[in-house]
Design a protein around this motif. Structure first.
Motif, PDB file in Angstrom:
ATOM      1  N   CYS A   1      -3.202  13.702  16.200  1.00 19.83           N
ATOM      2  CA  CYS A   1      -3.449  13.958  17.618  1.00 19.83           C
ATOM      3  C   CYS A   1      -3.142  15.401  17.991  1.00 19.83           C
ATOM      4  O   CYS A   1      -3.957  16.082  18.604  1.00 19.83           O
ATOM      5  N   SER A   2      -1.976  15.882  17.608  1.00 22.06           N
ATOM      6  CA  SER A   2      -1.566  17.221  18.017  1.00 22.06           C
ATOM      7  C   SER A   2      -2.267  18.314  17.226  1.00 22.06           C
ATOM      8  O   SER A   2      -2.368  19.459  17.687  1.00 22.06           O
ATOM      9  N   THR A   3      -2.778  17.982  16.046  1.00 23.65           N
ATOM     10  CA  THR A   3      -3.458  18.978  15.221  1.00 23.65           C
ATOM     11  C   THR A   3      -4.936  19.074  15.549  1.00 23.65           C
ATOM     12  O   THR A   3      -5.516  20.164  15.514  1.00 23.65           O
TER      13      THR A   3
ATOM     14  N   ILE B   1       0.851  -1.187   0.000  1.00 19.35           N
ATOM     15  CA  ILE B   1       0.000   0.000   0.000  1.00 19.35           C
ATOM     16  C   ILE B   1       0.891   1.242   0.000  1.00 19.35           C
ATOM     17  O   ILE B   1       1.656   1.465   0.936  1.00 19.35           O
ATOM     18  N   LYS B   2       0.784   2.019  -1.043  1.00 25.57           N
ATOM     19  CA  LYS B   2       1.567   3.248  -1.135  1.00 25.57           C
ATOM     20  C   LYS B   2       0.912   4.400  -0.392  1.00 25.57           C
ATOM     21  O   LYS B   2       1.567   5.145   0.328  1.00 25.57           O
ATOM     22  N   PHE B   3      -0.400   4.544  -0.571  1.00 30.69           N
ATOM     23  CA  PHE B   3      -1.077   5.719  -0.021  1.00 30.69           C
ATOM     24  C   PHE B   3      -2.504   5.343   0.353  1.00 30.69           C
ATOM     25  O   PHE B   3      -3.233   4.752  -0.444  1.00 30.69           O
ATOM     26  N   TYR B   4      -2.876   5.690   1.580  1.00 27.60           N
ATOM     27  CA  TYR B   4      -4.224   5.424   2.087  1.00 27.60           C
ATOM     28  C   TYR B   4      -4.833   6.734   2.565  1.00 27.60           C
ATOM     29  O   TYR B   4      -4.162   7.550   3.207  1.00 27.60           O
ATOM     30  N   VAL B   5      -6.105   6.923   2.255  1.00 24.30           N
ATOM     31  CA  VAL B   5      -6.836   8.073   2.786  1.00 24.30           C
ATOM     32  C   VAL B   5      -8.174   7.615   3.340  1.00 24.30           C
ATOM     33  O   VAL B   5      -8.933   6.902   2.668  1.00 24.30           O
ATOM     34  N   ASP B   6      -8.455   8.031   4.552  1.00 21.13           N
ATOM     35  CA  ASP B   6      -9.761   7.858   5.170  1.00 21.13           C
ATOM     36  C   ASP B   6     -10.460   9.210   5.044  1.00 21.13           C
ATOM     37  O   ASP B   6     -10.094  10.177   5.714  1.00 21.13           O
ATOM     38  N   TRP B   7     -11.452   9.293   4.164  1.00 23.09           N
ATOM     39  CA  TRP B   7     -12.111  10.571   3.863  1.00 23.09           C
ATOM     40  C   TRP B   7     -13.246  10.824   4.843  1.00 23.09           C
ATOM     41  O   TRP B   7     -14.130   9.983   5.012  1.00 23.09           O
ATOM     42  N   HIS B   8     -13.215  11.981   5.471  1.00 22.50           N
ATOM     43  CA  HIS B   8     -14.204  12.362   6.479  1.00 22.50           C
ATOM     44  C   HIS B   8     -14.661  13.800   6.241  1.00 22.50           C
ATOM     45  O   HIS B   8     -14.202  14.477   5.332  1.00 22.50           O
ATOM     46  N   SER B   9     -15.539  14.260   7.104  1.00 19.17           N
ATOM     47  CA  SER B   9     -15.851  15.672   7.234  1.00 19.17           C
ATOM     48  C   SER B   9     -16.204  15.890   8.716  1.00 19.17           C
ATOM     49  O   SER B   9     -16.617  14.943   9.405  1.00 19.17           O
ATOM     50  N   TYR B  10     -15.942  17.077   9.246  1.00 15.12           N
ATOM     51  CA  TYR B  10     -15.648  18.297   8.532  1.00 15.12           C
ATOM     52  C   TYR B  10     -14.493  19.013   9.233  1.00 15.12           C
ATOM     53  O   TYR B  10     -13.997  18.533  10.252  1.00 15.12           O
ATOM     54  N   GLY B  11     -14.079  20.178   8.733  1.00 19.30           N
ATOM     55  CA  GLY B  11     -13.060  20.973   9.398  1.00 19.30           C
ATOM     56  C   GLY B  11     -11.923  21.402   8.502  1.00 19.30           C
ATOM     57  O   GLY B  11     -11.163  22.296   8.856  1.00 19.30           O
ATOM     58  N   GLN B  12     -11.762  20.757   7.316  1.00 21.75           N
ATOM     59  CA  GLN B  12     -10.711  21.102   6.377  1.00 21.75           C
ATOM     60  C   GLN B  12      -9.324  20.871   6.980  1.00 21.75           C
ATOM     61  O   GLN B  12      -8.550  21.792   7.208  1.00 21.75           O
ATOM     62  N   TYR B  13      -9.063  19.583   7.229  1.00 24.64           N
ATOM     63  CA  TYR B  13      -7.784  19.147   7.787  1.00 24.64           C
ATOM     64  C   TYR B  13      -7.162  18.064   6.913  1.00 24.64           C
ATOM     65  O   TYR B  13      -7.875  17.249   6.324  1.00 24.64           O
ATOM     66  N   ILE B  14      -5.846  18.052   6.858  1.00 23.26           N
ATOM     67  CA  ILE B  14      -5.059  16.942   6.322  1.00 23.26           C
ATOM     68  C   ILE B  14      -4.279  16.393   7.506  1.00 23.26           C
ATOM     69  O   ILE B  14      -3.359  17.042   8.013  1.00 23.26           O
ATOM     70  N   LEU B  15      -4.674  15.209   7.983  1.00 24.22           N
ATOM     71  CA  LEU B  15      -4.157  14.679   9.240  1.00 24.22           C
ATOM     72  C   LEU B  15      -3.222  13.506   8.987  1.00 24.22           C
ATOM     73  O   LEU B  15      -3.591  12.514   8.366  1.00 24.22           O
ATOM     74  N   LEU B  16      -2.013  13.621   9.509  1.00 17.24           N
ATOM     75  CA  LEU B  16      -0.968  12.619   9.352  1.00 17.24           C
ATOM     76  C   LEU B  16      -0.922  11.736  10.588  1.00 17.24           C
ATOM     77  O   LEU B  16      -1.511  12.065  11.621  1.00 17.24           O
TER      78      LEU B  16
END
Length: 425
Positions: free
Chosen positions: A362-364, A306-321
């Protein structure tokens, strides 16, 4: 996923009661007024003052403010408390009405006919999502296939689409997307479907898309919580969890994104209260949805990886690592991830000026345990595993309820960002 800021407009008493006593008639929120209450680092005092009201505050971080939705019959008494408040919405029911009705989908006419982009003008019933994906795949039968990873608690298929390029099926590392983990986050399904639509339809006329498709296999699951999604459309618009019942409790539902079997046992990032919106389950991976997703994830890991995984959610406009379970933990390739996230945010902003905040989950934002990106990073072996929180902003009065007029803009900005990202990972 978003639980702080305006999240309480989704967690008012009718929703809390729906967790404990499932209702068959459709819940309305007409006349509910939503407020932001300043707490000045003393949330306990504010909570005590509003405890008598049928308005349940629910903030993960409540040192600055609590957000609540108050039923119409209690608004006058609530305002008489004299708390320091800001009105976020005058009528939650009116906000929901702005989404528009669920519009019936019509399949295209003709062999291998491509569905119309008008699909993205409205929200649709769950059954139509299945038909749309089947129609889209049928238009590209030699480049894609529909698959299922398992069944939901109520027996619905958890389905997805596999897309490949010139290397042939299953020949390249995986790009892996989940949508609608939390039932009420309808925009996540739409965005995932728009990405799918463009990956298929633009392969022969966009060199960037062709390069991406030829480099990776795509595995896209638009609705991984089908039971909750159906319930949010038919009964309680603001339902979050799955619809799993448990012996000895009248509370319904487990948060699938607190149930992954990694760091599940830690405290502070999920709830053991069966009525809670973040209920983690009795044991790690004890929801049928999670068991199916874990098995499929391991299949991808044991294949080409797996190169890249995204769990798509809403809301808040965040890119969370990574990570959610520990605010001090960082992935081994954190510097590279942070740079990619920064550049992705810049690309997204170019479309409509929409600003996304980025950083470790967590920190964001807040702590989460038993979450998908943490599992995908440390167990699933993904090079990158993120959560992306879509429109609107965390200060919006709409929250999870996004008007249908924003479906396409929200989707287009993610598509433009994704093309950049996948060309640079």
């Amino acid at each position: 996923m978003k639980l702080n800021n305006l999240a309480t407009f989704l967690l008012v008493v009718p929703l809390a009661l729906a967790s404990a006593v499932p209702k068959e008639r459709k819940q309305t929120y007409n006349g509910y007024k939503t407020y932001k209450i300043a707490t000045h680092n003393n949330p306990a005092e504010v909570r005590a003052k509003i405890a008598k009201f049928a308005a349940i505050p629910f903030n993960t971080r409540d040192d600055v403010h609590l957000d609540v939705a108050v039923p119409p019959e209690e608004i006058a008494a609530f305002e008489a408390l004299g708390l320091e408040t800001t009105v976020l919405s005058e009528d939650l029911g009116a906000d929901i009405a702005e989404e528009g009705p669920l519009v019936a989908y019509e399949s295209p006419v003709g062999v291998q006919a491509i569905p119309s982009l008008t699909w993205f003008n409205n929200y649709h019933a769950y059954a139509d999502h299945i038909t749309f994906f089947n129609d889209l795949q049928a238009a590209f039968p030699t480049q894609s296939e529909i698959f299922t990873v398992g069944k939901s608690f109520q027996g619905r298929d958890i389905f997805g689409i596999h897309i490949w390029g010139s290397g042939g099926k299953g020949s390249k590392p995986a790009i892996y997307f989940h949508g609608t983990v939390h039932a009420r986050e309808w925009i996540s399904a739409k965005v995932v479907e728009y990405l799918t639509y463009n990956l298929l339809t633009q392969y022969t006329n966009d060199t960037a898309v062709k390069a991406i498709r030829d480099a990776y296999d795509f595995y896209i699951l638009p609705v991984v919580n089908p039971d909750g999604f159906v319930y949010s459309q038919t009964t309680t618009r603001l339902w979050r969890k799955n619809r799993q019942t448990r012996s000895g409790s009248t509370c319904v539902g487990t948060d699938i994104n607190r149930n992954w079997p990694y760091k599940w046992e830690l405290t502070g990032g999920a709830s053991t209260d069966r009525c809670s919106e973040t209920y983690k389950g009795l044991a790690a991976g004890d929801t049928p949805e999670n068991q199916a997703l874990v098995a499929f994830t391991q299949k991808l890991k044991n294949g080409k990886g797996i190169k890249f995984y995204v769990d798509w959610h809403s809301y808040g406009q965040y890119i969370l690592l990574p990570y959610g379970y520990d605010c001090n933990a960082r992935a081994s390739n954190h510097a590279a991830q942070n740079t990619l996230a920064k550049n992705l945010a810049a690309e997204i902003q170019k479309s409509y000026g929409t600003r996304f905040t980025y950083g470790p989950s967590c920190s964001t934002l807040y702590k989460t345990t038993g979450s998908a990106p943490d599992y995908l990073t440390d167990v699933g072996g993904a090079t990158y595993a993120w959560t992306i929180e879509l429109r609107p902003t965390s200060s919006s009065s709409n929250g999870f309820v996004l008007p249908a007029t924003q479906i396409l803009p929200a989707s287009i900005e993610q598509w433009n960002g994704l093309k950049y990202l996948l060309a640079n990972i």
